[in-house]
Enzyme design. Structure first.
Site, short mmCIF file in Angstrom:
data_model
loop_
_atom_site.label_atom_id
_atom_site.label_comp_id
_atom_site.label_asym_id
_atom_site.label_seq_id
_atom_site.Cartn_x
_atom_site.Cartn_y
_atom_site.Cartn_z
N SER A 144 -6.92 -28.20 -50.84
CA SER A 144 -8.01 -28.05 -50.22
C SER A 144 -8.56 -26.56 -50.39
O SER A 144 -7.58 -25.48 -50.40
CB SER A 144 -7.81 -28.20 -48.92
OG SER A 144 -8.89 -27.86 -48.14
N TYR A 158 -2.89 -27.36 -41.11
CA TYR A 158 -3.29 -28.00 -42.33
C TYR A 158 -3.55 -27.27 -43.57
O TYR A 158 -3.18 -27.64 -44.69
CB TYR A 158 -4.63 -28.81 -41.96
CG TYR A 158 -5.42 -29.66 -43.10
CD1 TYR A 158 -5.18 -30.63 -43.59
CD2 TYR A 158 -6.65 -28.81 -43.54
CE1 TYR A 158 -5.81 -31.50 -44.70
CE2 TYR A 158 -7.38 -29.37 -44.76
CZ TYR A 158 -6.98 -30.59 -45.05
OH TYR A 158 -7.60 -31.18 -46.34
P1 NDP Z 1 -9.30 -40.10 -45.76
O1 NDP Z 1 -8.83 -39.65 -44.72
O2 NDP Z 1 -10.63 -40.75 -46.26
O3 NDP Z 1 -8.00 -40.87 -46.77
C1 NDP Z 1 -6.83 -40.47 -46.67
C2 NDP Z 1 -6.17 -41.65 -47.35
O4 NDP Z 1 -4.66 -40.98 -47.14
C3 NDP Z 1 -6.19 -42.71 -46.79
O5 NDP Z 1 -5.95 -43.74 -48.01
C4 NDP Z 1 -4.85 -42.86 -45.96
O6 NDP Z 1 -4.44 -44.40 -46.11
C5 NDP Z 1 -3.80 -42.21 -46.75
N1 NDP Z 1 -2.84 -41.69 -45.87
C6 NDP Z 1 -2.60 -41.16 -44.94
N2 NDP Z 1 -1.42 -40.88 -44.40
C7 NDP Z 1 -0.63 -41.48 -45.43
C8 NDP Z 1 1.05 -41.54 -45.44
N3 NDP Z 1 1.69 -41.06 -44.62
N4 NDP Z 1 1.04 -42.38 -46.51
C9 NDP Z 1 0.48 -42.85 -47.29
N5 NDP Z 1 -0.86 -42.88 -47.30
C10 NDP Z 1 -1.44 -42.08 -46.45
O7 NDP Z 1 -9.24 -38.35 -46.68
P2 NDP Z 1 -10.04 -37.92 -47.75
O8 NDP Z 1 -10.15 -39.02 -48.93
O9 NDP Z 1 -11.10 -37.03 -47.35
O10 NDP Z 1 -9.01 -36.89 -48.35
C11 NDP Z 1 -8.09 -37.23 -49.53
C12 NDP Z 1 -7.28 -35.82 -49.85
O11 NDP Z 1 -8.10 -34.92 -50.22
C13 NDP Z 1 -6.40 -35.19 -48.58
O12 NDP Z 1 -5.38 -34.90 -49.30
C14 NDP Z 1 -7.40 -34.55 -48.11
O13 NDP Z 1 -6.42 -33.26 -47.19
C15 NDP Z 1 -8.07 -33.66 -49.39
N6 NDP Z 1 -9.15 -33.01 -48.97
C16 NDP Z 1 -10.14 -33.53 -48.16
C17 NDP Z 1 -11.41 -32.90 -48.01
C18 NDP Z 1 -12.47 -33.43 -47.08
O14 NDP Z 1 -13.41 -32.83 -46.72
N7 NDP Z 1 -12.76 -34.74 -47.01
C19 NDP Z 1 -11.40 -31.36 -48.24
C20 NDP Z 1 -10.29 -30.82 -49.02
C21 NDP Z 1 -9.28 -31.65 -49.11
P3 NDP Z 1 -4.60 -45.33 -44.66
O15 NDP Z 1 -5.85 -45.52 -44.50
O16 NDP Z 1 -3.74 -46.44 -45.03
O17 NDP Z 1 -3.94 -44.56 -43.53
#
Ligand code: NDP
Length: 249
Positions: A144, A158
């Site tokens: 990120s 984070y």
């Molecule tokens: P979302 O919250 O939309 O999706 C997160 C996903 O991660 C979901 O599919 C969730 O599954 C899964 N997840 C969470 N915890 C676990 C776990 N312990 N084991 C397996 N799966 C897990 O996030 P984004 O799509 O926005 O983010 C994706 C990545 O991008 C992350 O790493 C985030 O930090 C990074 N990011 C996002 C930004 C943003 O602005 N959105 C900016 C910078 C980085 P479930 O729903 O089943 O819990």
């Protein structure tokens, strides 16, 4: 020709789900991992299959080692040799200053974002490395821009977890470069996904648009394009790179 196989952790929604769809369009067989969102993951699998793609969904909490071992074992059995890992599963938490952050939250964020990514990277290397009878592959870690900015007054925990991902990318890329594995990180900026709900402010990407040189939040598609490129042969000489997809922020 056998489809190349990719595991996308946290693939049930947001950036992970968009990446799964794009990877499938490019011919990858996709394992969509999720923690809780069973019906969303199954729906995505059905959508990919309806377009003649290959996909499976596997529930596993990436922060729990036995779940990760089961996840990789399922891929071995159902899809065959792993060619790419997208370490995308990640969580954020409510906006807070460090003085108000408790141990439970620190453990939850670090266990998912750091330990989860390390465990999955380890299992991927075991399967891809030419030193372990593999034929090479690639790892794309989702970091990120918070790793650079530090996210004061919001979520230093984070941001620090993503700093760890950057460092792991730099070190692991060098460690496995001679074993046929490329390791890169994509660093998204503010991307409009459901993740912002967990910060307590779903409108955060919209509200912060003036802090972004391009004056808008990014989309999951724009991040997925960079991830799938990093997985591709077009990126064959790219390793140890931290690639910002952040509108200039
Ligand atoms: P979302 O919250 O939309 O999706 C997160 C996903 O991660 C979901 O599919 C969730 O599954 C899964 N997840 C969470 N915890 C676990 C776990 N312990 N084991 C397996 N799966 C897990 O996030 P984004 O799509 O926005 O983010 C994706 C990545 O991008 C992350 O790493 C985030 O930090 C990074 N990011 C996002 C930004 C943003 O602005 N959105 C900016 C910078 C980085 P479930 O729903 O089943 O819990």
């Amino acid at each position: 020709m056998k489809n190349k196989v990719v595991l996308i952790t946290g693939g049930s929604r947001g950036i992970g789900a968009t990446t799964a769809k794009l990877a499938s369009k490019k011919g990858w067989a996709v394992c969509i991992n999720y923690k809780n969102s069973h019906s969303q993951a199954e729906q995505l699998v059905n959508e990919i299959k309806a377009s003649d793609g290959i996909a499976i969904a596997v529930q596993a909490d990436v922060s729990i080692e036995k779940d990760v071992l089961r996840l990789f074992g399922t891929i071995d059995n159902k899809l065959g040799k792993l060619d790419a890992l997208v370490n995308n599963a990640g969580i954020i938490a409510k906006q807070a200053k460090l003085v108000d952050i408790d141990i439970e939250r620190l453990q939850r964020v670090f266990n998912t974002n750091i330990i989860g990514s390390f465990l999955c990277a380890r299992e991927a290397v075991k399967r891809m490395s030419t030193k372990h009878d593999g034929t090479g592959g690639c790892i794309v870690n989702i970091s990120s821009s918070a790793a650079r900015i530090g996210s004061p007054n919001e979520f230093i925990d984070y941001a620090a977890s993503k700093g760890a991902i950057d460092t792991m990318t730099l070190g692991l890329a060098k460690e496995v470069a001679e074993e046929g594995i490329r390791v890169n990180a994509i660093r998204p900026g503010l991307i409009a996904t459901e993740m912002h709900q967990d910060t307590g402010d779903m409108d955060r990407p919209l509200k912060m648009k003036n802090a972004i040189p391009m004056k808008r939040a990014g989309s999951a598609d724009e991040v997925a394009n960079a991830i799938v490129w990093a997985m591709s042969e077009e990126a064959s000489y790219v390793t140890g790179a931290l690639i910002d997809v952040a509108g200039g922020r």
